[in-house]
Design an enzyme around this catalytic site. Structure first.
Site, PDB file in Angstrom:
ATOM      1  CG  HIS A  94      -2.068   0.955   1.077  1.00  0.00           C
ATOM      2  ND1 HIS A  94      -1.986   2.282   1.385  1.00  0.00           N
ATOM      3  CD2 HIS A  94      -3.324   0.737   0.602  1.00  0.00           C
ATOM      4  CE1 HIS A  94      -3.152   2.850   1.103  1.00  0.00           C
ATOM      5  NE2 HIS A  94      -3.980   1.941   0.629  1.00  0.00           N
ATOM      6  CD  GLU A 153      -8.872  -3.290  -3.556  1.00  0.00           C
ATOM      7  OE1 GLU A 153      -9.930  -3.850  -3.245  1.00  0.00           O
ATOM      8  OE2 GLU A 153      -8.831  -2.270  -4.248  1.00  0.00           O
TER       9      GLU A 153
HETATM   10  N1  ACO Z   1       3.993  -7.551  -4.873  1.00  0.00           N
HETATM   11  C1  ACO Z   1       5.303  -7.529  -5.199  1.00  0.00           C
HETATM   12  N2  ACO Z   1       6.091  -6.445  -5.064  1.00  0.00           N
HETATM   13  C2  ACO Z   1       5.531  -5.337  -4.580  1.00  0.00           C
HETATM   14  C3  ACO Z   1       4.171  -5.288  -4.200  1.00  0.00           C
HETATM   15  C4  ACO Z   1       3.399  -6.447  -4.366  1.00  0.00           C
HETATM   16  N3  ACO Z   1       2.112  -6.481  -4.058  1.00  0.00           N
HETATM   17  N4  ACO Z   1       3.899  -4.049  -3.749  1.00  0.00           N
HETATM   18  C5  ACO Z   1       5.026  -3.327  -3.841  1.00  0.00           C
HETATM   19  N5  ACO Z   1       6.017  -4.109  -4.350  1.00  0.00           N
HETATM   20  C6  ACO Z   1       7.379  -3.727  -4.615  1.00  0.00           C
HETATM   21  C7  ACO Z   1       7.406  -2.677  -5.717  1.00  0.00           C
HETATM   22  O1  ACO Z   1       7.501  -3.294  -6.985  1.00  0.00           O
HETATM   23  C8  ACO Z   1       8.615  -1.871  -5.366  1.00  0.00           C
HETATM   24  O2  ACO Z   1       9.734  -2.547  -5.878  1.00  0.00           O
HETATM   25  P1  ACO Z   1      10.965  -1.710  -6.524  1.00  0.00           P
HETATM   26  O3  ACO Z   1      11.488  -0.872  -5.391  1.00  0.00           O
HETATM   27  O4  ACO Z   1      11.890  -2.787  -6.982  1.00  0.00           O
HETATM   28  O5  ACO Z   1      10.358  -0.894  -7.644  1.00  0.00           O
HETATM   29  C9  ACO Z   1       8.695  -1.967  -3.842  1.00  0.00           C
HETATM   30  O6  ACO Z   1       7.896  -3.099  -3.470  1.00  0.00           O
HETATM   31  C10 ACO Z   1       8.126  -0.759  -3.114  1.00  0.00           C
HETATM   32  O7  ACO Z   1       6.869  -0.455  -3.620  1.00  0.00           O
HETATM   33  P2  ACO Z   1       6.016   0.690  -2.934  1.00  0.00           P
HETATM   34  O8  ACO Z   1       6.760   1.969  -2.954  1.00  0.00           O
HETATM   35  O9  ACO Z   1       5.553   0.190  -1.630  1.00  0.00           O
HETATM   36  O10 ACO Z   1       4.759   0.707  -3.866  1.00  0.00           O
HETATM   37  P3  ACO Z   1       3.892   1.962  -4.324  1.00  0.00           P
HETATM   38  O11 ACO Z   1       3.601   2.872  -3.166  1.00  0.00           O
HETATM   39  O12 ACO Z   1       4.480   2.571  -5.547  1.00  0.00           O
HETATM   40  O13 ACO Z   1       2.592   1.186  -4.759  1.00  0.00           O
HETATM   41  C11 ACO Z   1       0.785  -0.309  -4.600  1.00  0.00           C
HETATM   42  C12 ACO Z   1       1.626   0.737  -3.868  1.00  0.00           C
HETATM   43  C13 ACO Z   1       0.416   0.210  -5.999  1.00  0.00           C
HETATM   44  C14 ACO Z   1      -0.498  -0.594  -3.827  1.00  0.00           C
HETATM   45  C15 ACO Z   1       1.632  -1.609  -4.744  1.00  0.00           C
HETATM   46  O14 ACO Z   1       1.932  -2.114  -3.457  1.00  0.00           O
HETATM   47  C16 ACO Z   1       0.948  -2.678  -5.569  1.00  0.00           C
HETATM   48  O15 ACO Z   1       1.048  -2.646  -6.803  1.00  0.00           O
HETATM   49  N6  ACO Z   1       0.264  -3.668  -4.928  1.00  0.00           N
HETATM   50  C17 ACO Z   1      -0.459  -4.681  -5.661  1.00  0.00           C
HETATM   51  C18 ACO Z   1      -1.756  -4.107  -6.218  1.00  0.00           C
HETATM   52  C19 ACO Z   1      -2.798  -3.884  -5.132  1.00  0.00           C
HETATM   53  O16 ACO Z   1      -3.019  -4.731  -4.269  1.00  0.00           O
HETATM   54  N7  ACO Z   1      -3.477  -2.725  -5.224  1.00  0.00           N
HETATM   55  C20 ACO Z   1      -4.552  -2.331  -4.290  1.00  0.00           C
HETATM   56  C21 ACO Z   1      -4.087  -1.272  -3.362  1.00  0.00           C
HETATM   57  S1  ACO Z   1      -5.305  -0.870  -2.153  1.00  0.00           S
HETATM   58  C22 ACO Z   1      -6.326   0.277  -2.901  1.00  0.00           C
HETATM   59  O17 ACO Z   1      -6.010   0.935  -3.825  1.00  0.00           O
HETATM   60  C23 ACO Z   1      -7.698   0.450  -2.365  1.00  0.00           C
END
Ligand code: ACO
Length: 380
Positions: free
Chosen positions: A259, A317
């Protein structure tokens, strides 16, 4: 000197709100003064809509009036139905159908007595979203449309319009809990989109249309479908680890985890995990719930290995998917069902923005050249 560019606007405070507070460090969500856990499983959705719009809970008479007002607006007019039918003929994605149908809500219906204005738009949007989403689900399934049941609450009536049967109190309660849990969540992408649009002194229906577009994306509201599909693809507990390891190795994300704001477990996940547990237990079959809990356990371990120190945790989610699946809502209606609740938050933010408005207009950092020379067409 210009301010620094902030990718994703992370950490930028772009609004003041009394609607909800998201404390990502401590995993706390407050809705208009109430910790989520205090109200999610007690209030009906109508009480929380009233709370967001009026900054206080209604008394008995106010609630009865408010419920009657919303129920009286549930019916969708022929033009909205026509749009949904045209979308269904072309098998448009449900969020596109919702966006197109929501656009028709600007048109006043015959005999409508509400005074024109932002509050009228907010009421009509909240009242008619469930009817639109349920009607589209049935059109896609080639089932006959079911008219709203005015005697049922907002959540129970939604389930009734989807399935044609009056839901049990336990099922209606589970949906109220879901709606309450996702009603508002700070300045998330769709809410921000709505505030930006209305800040130009545009109208609430336009803002809601933009918000639907933002919610559609898989990084925002589009995750519960893929989260559930992942649990189904995994199929059995022993397959959870190899399946998710392979996914992460391919550079894919595990849907339902991580998140932007929460650096601990999303408090909404706990509320919905409890709601899912009760729902599946009431139905007498907890197989899917048990598998999902195992998938969650393994996913958290793998994500800790994958991004050490990042503390990627379960988001709303993941358990949304389980609750909605348990309620028999089709997977392609998960995100529209999210919108049925969140439209209350969007409209509340619109009303709040307009009450102390300043147009939202940030700046961009120019990264192009500054002194290109004109080359006549024949020389290019
Ligand atoms: N699975 C694998 N890797 C992940 C995940 C995940 N679910 N979430 C974050 N990461 C990774 C990113 O790829 C990133 O890697 P990098 O540094 O090599 O690029 C690292 O962890 C850090 O990411 P964050 O800065 O925490 O992510 P950001 O704030 O940009 O995005 C988001 C948050 C979009 C929710 C992301 O965690 C994600 O894509 N999750 C999966 C989709 C999801 O469940 N979305 C629903 C969110 S809840 C809502 O909107 C109501």
């Amino acid at each position: 000197m210009a301010n620094a560019y902030v990718p994703g606007l992370q950490g930028v405070v772009a609004a003041r709100t009394r609607l909800s507070m998201v404390d990502g460090k401590n995993g706390v969500l407050v809705i208009a003064g109430f910790p989520l856990e205090e109200i999610a499983e007690r209030a009906t959705f109508e009480e929380l809509v009233y709370l967001l719009w009026n900054d206080r809970l209604p008394n008995g008479r106010e609630l009865a009036d408010f419920r009657a007002q919303l129920a009286g607006l549930r019916e969708i007019p022929p033009i909205t139905r026509d749009v949904l039918e045209a979308a269904a003929e072309r098998k448009a994605p449900a969020m596109d159908a919702l966006r197109m149908a929501a656009g028709t809500l600007s048109l006043r219906t015959d005999g409508e007595t509400l005074p024109e204005g932002q509050y009228r738009d907010a009421l009509v949007a909240v009242a008619r979203f469930p009817t639109i989403v349920a009607a589209y689900a049935r059109l896609l399934a080639r089932d006959g449309l079911i008219a709203p049941h005015h005697g049922l609450g907002h959540a129970a009536n939604y389930l009734y319009m989807l399935s044609g049967t009056r839901p049990s109190d336990a099922r209606a309660r589970a949906l109220d809990t879901y709606f309450n849990t996702v009603i508002d969540h700070g300045l998330n992408a769709s809410t921000f989109a709505a505030r930006v649009i209305v800040s130009t002194e545009s109208d609430v229906i336009s803002a809601v249309g933009g918000a639907i577009g933002a919610l559609k994306g898989p990084l925002h509201g589009g995750a519960p479908g893929p989260a559930l599909e992942m649990v189904f693809e995994i199929g059995e507990a022993s397959n959870a680890e190899p399946f998710m390891r392979a996914k992460l190795a391919r550079g894919e994300r595990l849907m339902g985890f991580g998140h932007r704001i929460y650096r601990v477990r999303d408090p909404r996940a706990d509320v919905l995990a409890r709601a899912a547990e009760r729902l599946f237990a009431a139905d007498g079959d907890t197989t899917l719930y048990d598998l999902a809990r195992e998938v969650e356990r393994v996913a958290l371990r793998l994500l800790d290995e994958h991004k050490p120190g990042r503390n990627l945790r379960t988001n709303v989610e993941f358990f949304t998917a389980l609750v909605l699946q348990g309620l028999g809502i089709p997977v392609d209606q998960f995100t529209p069902t999210f919108a049925v609740s969140r439209v209350a938050g969007w409209t509340a933010h619109c009303l709040e923005q307009l009450a102390a408005n300043r147009i939202l207009r940030p700046e961009s950092e120019y990264t192009g050249e500054t002194a290109r020379r004109w080359v006549p067409l024949e020389q290019r």
